[in-house]
Design a protein around this motif. Structure first.
Motif, PDB file in Angstrom:
ATOM      1  N   TYR A 190      -2.216   2.396   4.082  1.00  0.00           N
ATOM      2  CA  TYR A 190      -2.396   0.921   4.400  1.00  0.00           C
ATOM      3  C   TYR A 190      -1.592   0.089   3.543  1.00  0.00           C
ATOM      4  CZ  TYR A 190      -6.389   1.189   7.549  1.00  0.00           C
ATOM      5  OH  TYR A 190      -7.340   1.233   8.760  1.00  0.00           O
ATOM      6  N   ALA A 191      -1.330   0.866   2.322  1.00  0.00           N
ATOM      7  CA  ALA A 191      -0.164  -0.060   1.298  1.00  0.00           C
ATOM      8  C   ALA A 191       1.231  -0.121   2.109  1.00  0.00           C
ATOM      9  CB  ALA A 191      -0.175   0.801   0.012  1.00  0.00           C
ATOM     10  N   ASP A 234       1.073  -2.794   4.442  1.00  0.00           N
ATOM     11  CA  ASP A 234       1.024  -4.234   3.735  1.00  0.00           C
ATOM     12  C   ASP A 234       2.509  -4.549   3.586  1.00  0.00           C
ATOM     13  OD1 ASP A 234      -1.662  -4.664   3.803  1.00  0.00           O
ATOM     14  OD2 ASP A 234      -1.837  -4.140   1.733  1.00  0.00           O
ATOM     15  N   LYS A 235       3.295  -3.629   3.301  1.00  0.00           N
ATOM     16  CA  LYS A 235       4.724  -3.892   3.163  1.00  0.00           C
ATOM     17  C   LYS A 235       5.494  -4.494   4.417  1.00  0.00           C
ATOM     18  CE  LYS A 235       5.596  -0.212   0.031  1.00  0.00           C
ATOM     19  NZ  LYS A 235       6.222   1.025  -0.130  1.00  0.00           N
ATOM     20  N   LEU A 259       3.462  -6.305   6.662  1.00  0.00           N
ATOM     21  CA  LEU A 259       2.762  -7.411   6.718  1.00  0.00           C
ATOM     22  C   LEU A 259       3.490  -8.617   6.050  1.00  0.00           C
ATOM     23  CD1 LEU A 259       0.206  -5.703   7.418  1.00  0.00           C
ATOM     24  CD2 LEU A 259      -0.941  -7.869   6.845  1.00  0.00           C
ATOM     25  N   ASP A 260       4.069  -8.261   4.745  1.00  0.00           N
ATOM     26  CA  ASP A 260       4.887  -9.071   3.741  1.00  0.00           C
ATOM     27  C   ASP A 260       5.983  -9.384   4.452  1.00  0.00           C
ATOM     28  OD1 ASP A 260       2.878  -8.750   1.874  1.00  0.00           O
ATOM     29  OD2 ASP A 260       3.669  -7.588   0.695  1.00  0.00           O
ATOM     30  N   SER A 279      -0.659 -11.618   7.978  1.00  0.00           N
ATOM     31  CA  SER A 279      -2.073 -11.173   7.362  1.00  0.00           C
ATOM     32  C   SER A 279      -2.797 -10.004   8.216  1.00  0.00           C
ATOM     33  CB  SER A 279      -3.009 -12.437   7.025  1.00  0.00           C
ATOM     34  OG  SER A 279      -3.527 -12.560   8.108  1.00  0.00           O
ATOM     35  N   ARG A 280      -3.576  -9.587   7.409  1.00  0.00           N
ATOM     36  CA  ARG A 280      -4.361  -8.447   8.021  1.00  0.00           C
ATOM     37  C   ARG A 280      -5.326  -8.973   9.419  1.00  0.00           C
ATOM     38  NH1 ARG A 280      -6.656  -5.623   2.643  1.00  0.00           N
ATOM     39  NH2 ARG A 280      -4.462  -4.875   1.955  1.00  0.00           N
ATOM     40  N   TYR A 306     -10.041  -2.106   4.342  1.00  0.00           N
ATOM     41  CA  TYR A 306      -8.649  -2.854   4.744  1.00  0.00           C
ATOM     42  C   TYR A 306      -8.786  -4.222   5.594  1.00  0.00           C
ATOM     43  CZ  TYR A 306      -3.720  -3.365   6.144  1.00  0.00           C
ATOM     44  OH  TYR A 306      -2.566  -3.924   6.153  1.00  0.00           O
TER      45      TYR A 306
END
Length: 133
Positions: A57-58, A61-62, A64-65, A70-71, A98
């Protein structure tokens, strides 16, 4: 002619296997199966489902960034897990942590093995940028 916005973590597996981590096509972002790779592209946390889930999940997030989404814009998730029955509670806990109160559609598949020895989870997603962040 439409152009694609392609994202890479710049890890060796991308060139070794010939894939992109994500591609934005119009309003949708399709994300390849994310897994427990560190910054250097080394597979980490062999056989540790909870640690792999957190790292996976981390890595999501990269992505998404990169796309500044966003989630809450995830519309679909596919999770592949080894020994899924034993890890069902960890899967549910990680998913709830998450996504919080957001509920994307989700398919969870129990499988016999994944690419790396000791890999027990992989997750792919689709995002819709038209949804509110």
């Amino acid at each position: 002619m439409a152009t694609l916005d392609v994202f890479h973590h710049n890890v060796p597996a991308e060139s070794d296997f010939g894939y992109s981590q994500a591609i934005r096509s119009g309003e949708l972002i399709h994300v390849s199966g994310q897994l427990s790779l560190d910054e250097a592209g080394t597979f980490v946390y062999a056989h540790d489902f909870t640690a792999q889930l957190k790292q996976t999940y981390a890595n999501m997030d990269k992505v998404l960034d990169h796309y500044t989404v966003s989630r809450k814009q995830v519309i679909s998730q596919t999770l592949y897990g080894v020994d899924l029955r034993r890890n069902a509670a960890a899967t549910a806990d990680g998913n709830l942590a998450y996504f919080g109160d957001h509920r994307p559609v989700s398919t969870v598949l129990g499988i016999s093995e994944l690419t790396f020895p000791g890999q027990v989870i992989e997750i792919s997603c689709i995002f819709d940028t038209r949804l509110p962040a």
